[in-house]
Design a protein around this motif. Structure first.
Motif, PDB file in Angstrom:
ATOM      1  N   MET A  83      48.086  45.076  36.994  1.00 52.00           N
ATOM      2  CA  MET A  83      46.997  45.849  36.364  1.00 52.00           C
ATOM      3  C   MET A  83      46.381  46.702  37.471  1.00 52.00           C
ATOM      4  SD  MET A  83      44.327  42.655  35.734  1.00 52.00           S
ATOM      5  CE  MET A  83      45.584  41.540  35.100  1.00 52.00           C
ATOM      6  N   THR A  84      45.365  47.489  37.177  1.00 51.52           N
ATOM      7  CA  THR A  84      44.748  48.302  38.219  1.00 51.52           C
ATOM      8  C   THR A  84      44.088  47.398  39.255  1.00 51.52           C
ATOM      9  OG1 THR A  84      42.657  48.524  37.027  1.00 51.52           O
ATOM     10  CG2 THR A  84      44.331  50.240  36.671  1.00 51.52           C
ATOM     11  N   GLY A  85      43.934  47.907  40.455  1.00 55.27           N
ATOM     12  CA  GLY A  85      43.399  47.121  41.551  1.00 55.27           C
ATOM     13  C   GLY A  85      42.069  46.441  41.275  1.00 55.27           C
ATOM     14  N   PRO A  86      41.034  47.180  40.853  1.00 57.09           N
ATOM     15  CA  PRO A  86      39.744  46.542  40.606  1.00 57.09           C
ATOM     16  C   PRO A  86      39.796  45.504  39.490  1.00 57.09           C
ATOM     17  CG  PRO A  86      39.464  48.884  40.894  1.00 57.09           C
ATOM     18  CD  PRO A  86      40.934  48.645  40.806  1.00 57.09           C
ATOM     19  N   SER A  87      40.554  45.780  38.449  1.00 58.98           N
ATOM     20  CA  SER A  87      40.668  44.820  37.351  1.00 58.98           C
ATOM     21  C   SER A  87      41.330  43.531  37.824  1.00 58.98           C
ATOM     22  CB  SER A  87      41.479  45.415  36.193  1.00 58.98           C
ATOM     23  OG  SER A  87      40.809  46.508  35.621  1.00 58.98           O
ATOM     24  N   LEU A  88      42.379  43.682  38.622  1.00 55.79           N
ATOM     25  CA  LEU A  88      43.071  42.503  39.141  1.00 55.79           C
ATOM     26  C   LEU A  88      42.160  41.707  40.071  1.00 55.79           C
ATOM     27  CD1 LEU A  88      45.679  40.856  39.353  1.00 55.79           C
ATOM     28  CD2 LEU A  88      46.305  42.275  41.312  1.00 55.79           C
ATOM     29  N   GLN A  89      41.461  42.416  40.952  1.00 55.34           N
ATOM     30  CA  GLN A  89      40.592  41.725  41.902  1.00 55.34           C
ATOM     31  C   GLN A  89      39.479  40.973  41.179  1.00 55.34           C
ATOM     32  OE1 GLN A  89      41.402  41.702  45.238  1.00 55.34           O
ATOM     33  NE2 GLN A  89      39.919  40.018  45.265  1.00 55.34           N
ATOM     34  N   ALA A  90      38.896  41.613  40.159  1.00 55.35           N
ATOM     35  CA  ALA A  90      37.839  40.950  39.389  1.00 55.35           C
ATOM     36  C   ALA A  90      38.379  39.707  38.691  1.00 55.35           C
ATOM     37  CB  ALA A  90      37.250  41.917  38.373  1.00 55.35           C
ATOM     38  N   THR A  91      39.612  39.794  38.184  1.00 55.71           N
ATOM     39  CA  THR A  91      40.243  38.651  37.515  1.00 55.71           C
ATOM     40  C   THR A  91      40.467  37.501  38.493  1.00 55.71           C
ATOM     41  OG1 THR A  91      41.364  40.115  35.937  1.00 55.71           O
ATOM     42  CG2 THR A  91      42.271  37.905  36.198  1.00 55.71           C
ATOM     43  N   LEU A  92      40.968  37.827  39.682  1.00 52.42           N
ATOM     44  CA  LEU A  92      41.222  36.796  40.687  1.00 52.42           C
ATOM     45  C   LEU A  92      39.924  36.182  41.205  1.00 52.42           C
ATOM     46  CD1 LEU A  92      44.094  38.471  42.761  1.00 52.42           C
ATOM     47  CD2 LEU A  92      44.286  36.779  40.922  1.00 52.42           C
ATOM     48  N   ASP A  93      38.914  37.013  41.379  1.00 52.19           N
ATOM     49  CA  ASP A  93      37.628  36.510  41.861  1.00 52.19           C
ATOM     50  C   ASP A  93      37.020  35.530  40.862  1.00 52.19           C
ATOM     51  OD1 ASP A  93      37.885  38.028  44.132  1.00 52.19           O
ATOM     52  OD2 ASP A  93      36.515  39.613  43.466  1.00 52.19           O
ATOM     53  N   SER A  94      37.196  35.830  39.575  1.00 52.95           N
ATOM     54  CA  SER A  94      36.647  34.946  38.532  1.00 52.95           C
ATOM     55  C   SER A  94      37.418  33.631  38.463  1.00 52.95           C
ATOM     56  CB  SER A  94      36.695  35.638  37.168  1.00 52.95           C
ATOM     57  OG  SER A  94      35.855  36.773  37.148  1.00 52.95           O
ATOM     58  N   ALA A  95      38.742  33.723  38.657  1.00 51.22           N
ATOM     59  CA  ALA A  95      39.592  32.535  38.534  1.00 51.22           C
ATOM     60  C   ALA A  95      39.421  31.555  39.688  1.00 51.22           C
ATOM     61  CB  ALA A  95      41.050  32.955  38.424  1.00 51.22           C
ATOM     62  N   LYS A  96      39.201  32.089  40.877  1.00 50.85           N
ATOM     63  CA  LYS A  96      39.055  31.241  42.075  1.00 50.85           C
ATOM     64  C   LYS A  96      40.214  30.232  42.207  1.00 50.85           C
ATOM     65  CE  LYS A  96      34.007  31.493  42.420  1.00 50.85           C
ATOM     66  NZ  LYS A  96      33.813  32.568  41.447  1.00 50.85           N
ATOM     67  N   ASP A  97      41.435  30.736  42.025  1.00 49.47           N
ATOM     68  CA  ASP A  97      42.633  29.908  42.109  1.00 49.47           C
ATOM     69  C   ASP A  97      43.335  30.197  43.427  1.00 49.47           C
ATOM     70  OD1 ASP A  97      45.091  28.653  41.887  1.00 49.47           O
ATOM     71  OD2 ASP A  97      45.378  29.184  39.783  1.00 49.47           O
ATOM     72  N   ASP A  98      43.286  29.264  44.364  1.00 52.04           N
ATOM     73  CA  ASP A  98      43.870  29.507  45.684  1.00 52.04           C
ATOM     74  C   ASP A  98      45.396  29.442  45.694  1.00 52.04           C
ATOM     75  OD1 ASP A  98      44.322  26.779  45.452  1.00 52.04           O
ATOM     76  OD2 ASP A  98      43.017  26.211  47.116  1.00 52.04           O
ATOM     77  N   LYS A  99      45.996  29.203  44.522  1.00 52.70           N
ATOM     78  CA  LYS A  99      47.454  29.196  44.419  1.00 52.70           C
ATOM     79  C   LYS A  99      48.000  30.550  43.980  1.00 52.70           C
ATOM     80  CE  LYS A  99      47.708  24.242  43.394  1.00 52.70           C
ATOM     81  NZ  LYS A  99      48.148  23.214  42.401  1.00 52.70           N
ATOM     82  N   ILE A 100      47.077  31.488  43.726  1.00 57.44           N
ATOM     83  CA  ILE A 100      47.449  32.843  43.300  1.00 57.44           C
ATOM     84  C   ILE A 100      46.923  33.830  44.331  1.00 57.44           C
ATOM     85  CG2 ILE A 100      47.245  34.593  41.490  1.00 57.44           C
ATOM     86  CD1 ILE A 100      48.741  32.127  40.570  1.00 57.44           C
ATOM     87  N   GLU A 101      47.700  34.859  44.646  1.00 51.74           N
ATOM     88  CA  GLU A 101      47.232  35.844  45.615  1.00 51.74           C
ATOM     89  C   GLU A 101      47.623  37.262  45.202  1.00 51.74           C
ATOM     90  OE1 GLU A 101      50.846  35.976  48.902  1.00 51.74           O
ATOM     91  OE2 GLU A 101      49.220  34.538  49.197  1.00 51.74           O
ATOM     92  N   ARG A 102      46.809  38.203  45.623  1.00 53.18           N
ATOM     93  CA  ARG A 102      47.120  39.621  45.429  1.00 53.18           C
ATOM     94  C   ARG A 102      48.045  40.072  46.552  1.00 53.18           C
ATOM     95  NH1 ARG A 102      42.601  44.501  44.951  1.00 53.18           N
ATOM     96  NH2 ARG A 102      44.064  46.263  45.057  1.00 53.18           N
ATOM     97  N   VAL A 103      49.040  40.865  46.211  1.00 53.23           N
ATOM     98  CA  VAL A 103      49.971  41.387  47.215  1.00 53.23           C
ATOM     99  C   VAL A 103      49.311  42.570  47.909  1.00 53.23           C
ATOM    100  CG1 VAL A 103      52.223  42.443  47.608  1.00 53.23           C
ATOM    101  CG2 VAL A 103      51.984  40.602  45.921  1.00 53.23           C
ATOM    102  N   LYS A 104      48.929  42.378  49.156  1.00 54.36           N
ATOM    103  CA  LYS A 104      48.136  43.377  49.874  1.00 54.36           C
ATOM    104  C   LYS A 104      48.938  44.623  50.242  1.00 54.36           C
ATOM    105  CE  LYS A 104      44.349  40.912  49.987  1.00 54.36           C
ATOM    106  NZ  LYS A 104      43.149  41.311  49.209  1.00 54.36           N
TER     107      LYS A 104
END
Length: 302
Positions: free
Chosen positions: A212-233
């Motif tokens: 998804m778009t960068g900000p949408s993905l980051q907001a999703t990950l921030d909400s989930a707080k799942d340390d087993k998932i990461e964004r590909v930098k």
């Protein structure tokens, strides 16, 4: 009406779009704050706004750019950037109006708004109708994977090359077409209704990657707080039909408001230089990857 967000609270009491002119271009409720009313020929929009102490700004009703919280507060990336810059220009109050995206430019040209912003990319076509300030953010695509990136995915082309990889994308999102045009097979694409569903598919191993778009993905990950998932930098932005899909968003003004644009740009540059711009963007899912760099509206509207 000079009571700041009072316009938002009143508009929230019975309108589907929260506020503003609908798709028919009708006048927004609380219209006594209409831009351009009784403005003398010699008085610029900026001069008038400074003198009266407030200004009307049209925002597209879309997270994370502009939206109303449950308690009626208007916030979002574009809201907070505009609020900060206008205050620095000596305009104490911002009457924010949430409206449909398609009503922004018509509302600006009809003087219902003095400025418009929120999720609007700078393009040559739009540049023929409005004056853009310089970009305040840039947006590209992004992907998230299981921690450690076990499939070694850094681009849509990588997904296309590994036929066993499944990717989750929201129904109707442009990412699906971007994936297909990048060579990803349709049977590799798993469509989901929303962002949480995409993340759930990744967490449950139904897919190997989500996009998804960068900000949408980051907001999703921030909400989930799942340390087993990461964004590909180091994700490589897709090039579709010979063009990068990265877009640049900015505030827009009426033709002739060059003085206003110049002043707005000067304050925006100060925010960039001090790091304050990034601090404003961060709460809404933006990172350093979404900063606009040295890109200008002049370059984008050629």
């Amino acid at each position: 009406m000079k009571k700041g967000l009072g316009i938002i609270l009143s508009l929230l009491l019975g309108t589907v779009t929260v506020a503003g002119c609908g798709s028919d271009g009708s006048q927004p409720a609380g219209g006594e704050a209409l831009a351009g009313g009784n403005q003398s020929v010699s008085e610029s929009t900026l001069e008038k706004a400074k003198k009266q102490g407030y200004i009307t700004v049209g925002f597209a009703n879309e997270k994370p750019y502009a939206y109303a919280t449950p308690d009626g507060k208007l916030t979002g990336e574009a809201v907070e950037v505009a609020r900060t810059i206008l205050a620095k220009l000596g305009i104490k109050e911002m009457n924010g109006v949430l409206t449909e995206f398609g009503s922004l430019i018509p509302g600006l040209k009809a003087k219902r708004f003095d400025v418009i912003t929120a999720g609007m990319f700078v393009t040559p076509e739009r540049g023929k109708e409005v004056l853009f300030a310089n970009p305040e953010y840039s947006i590209g695509e992004a992907i998230a994977v299981k921690k450690g990136n076990p499939k070694g995915l850094h681009s849509y082309k990588d997904i296309a090359a590994k036929k066993d990889v499944k990717v989750a994308v929201m129904v109707g999102a442009m990412e699906e077409q971007y994936l297909i045009k990048s060579g990803v097979a349709k049977n590799q694409i798993v469509t989901v209704p929303d962002q949480p569903s995409a993340l759930s598919a990744l967490q449950s191993d139904r897919v190997d990657v989500v996009t998804m778009t960068g900000p949408s993905l980051q907001a999703t990950l921030d909400s989930a707080k799942d340390d087993k998932i990461e964004r590909v930098k180091d994700f490589e932005q897709p090039v579709i039909d010979g063009k990068s899909v990265r877009g640049y968003g900015a505030a827009a003004f009426r033709k002739g408001d060059d003085e206003f644009v110049k002043a707005y740009n000067e304050e925006l540059e100060k925010l960039k230089a001090s790091g304050e711009l990034l601090n404003i963007l961060k709460p809404f899912g933006f990172t350093e990857a979404e900063l606009p760099g040295k890109m200008t509206s002049a370059e984008l509207t050629k």
